[in-house]
Design an enzyme around this catalytic site. Structure first.
Site, PDB file in Angstrom:
ATOM      1  N   SER A  52       4.835  -2.974   1.853  1.00 24.37           N
ATOM      2  CA  SER A  52       6.082  -2.747   2.739  1.00 24.37           C
ATOM      3  C   SER A  52       7.149  -1.775   1.571  1.00 24.37           C
ATOM      4  O   SER A  52       8.035  -0.996   2.339  1.00 24.37           O
ATOM      5  CB  SER A  52       7.032  -3.779   2.987  1.00 24.37           C
ATOM      6  OG  SER A  52       7.704  -4.214   1.797  1.00 24.37           O
ATOM      7  N   LYS A  93      12.946  -5.673  -1.134  1.00 27.14           N
ATOM      8  CA  LYS A  93      13.232  -4.353   0.025  1.00 27.14           C
ATOM      9  C   LYS A  93      14.490  -3.608  -0.606  1.00 27.14           C
ATOM     10  O   LYS A  93      14.708  -4.034  -1.802  1.00 27.14           O
ATOM     11  CB  LYS A  93      13.610  -5.136   1.115  1.00 27.14           C
ATOM     12  CG  LYS A  93      13.071  -6.041   1.806  1.00 27.14           C
ATOM     13  CD  LYS A  93      11.685  -5.498   2.254  1.00 27.14           C
ATOM     14  CE  LYS A  93      10.698  -6.509   3.023  1.00 27.14           C
ATOM     15  NZ  LYS A  93       9.357  -6.083   3.431  1.00 27.14           N
TER      16      LYS A  93
END
Length: 189
Positions: A52, A93
């Site tokens: 990700s 993230k």
């Protein structure tokens, strides 16, 4: 009878060798104690799991993470835990917006807006076309951040209702550098 201080050169060879070994052992123990204190209280080594954060981070990268005097800022890469998503897994993230900022995403054009301004995102893998659960615009609540992966269309992040806005208290720290593998070593921007 006067006492004379013995210099190191006047010591027998065997005693000089013992003193040198003792000095080395003392240095190694001091360095070990400093490393243990540093890694227990100030810095963590955390593995990246998944894709990700491509191209910034790759699956299997090991990063240095710290939360000492840390307050989240837009653009930081952070590590956090979200019990509603997976209590055993730390997520990595990028902070897109902090408390009080408004996030909106134009999925047709793939552009993320914060406070009405398009983000300049030279770090992303591709434009943001995957909506997941996001319905915007959304204002980031007090004490929270809005996060997204750099591999936008392959990331489960604040667009997903299971993750949503991330409480800043759940942030384990900011990722500063990749330390392994050798070909990925460098600062995280």
């Amino acid at each position: 009878m006067s006492r004379r201080n013995t210099t190191e050169d006047e010591l027998p060879k065997e005693l000089r060798a013992r003193k040198e070994i003792y000095d080395w052992i003392q240095c190694l123990i001091t360095a070990l104690i400093i490393c243990v204190v540093l890694f227990v209280f100030f810095i963590r080594v955390i593995d990246v799991s998944g894709t990700s954060m491509n191209p910034t981070l790759s699956n299997g990268d090991k990063m240095l993470v710290s939360n000492v005097f840390y307050k989240p800022h837009q653009g930081d890469v952070v590590v956090f835990k979200k019990d509603s998503y997976d209590p055993d897994k730390a997520l990595v993230k990028r902070v897109i917006a902090t408390e009080g900022q408004e996030v909106n995403i134009n999925f047709e054009q793939g552009i993320v807006y914060v406070d009405g301004e398009p983000l300049e995102e030279d770090y992303i893998n591709e434009l943001t076309h995957t909506k997941i659960d996001f319905i915007g615009p959304k204002e980031v609540p007090k004490g929270c951040v809005f996060v997204m992966g750099d591999n936008r269309n392959m990331s489960t992040d604040s667009r997903d209702a299971d993750i949503g806005m991330v409480d800043s208290r759940l942030i384990l720290g900011r990722a500063y550098a990749v330390i392994f593998p050798i070909n990925h070593i460098g600062w995280i921007r």
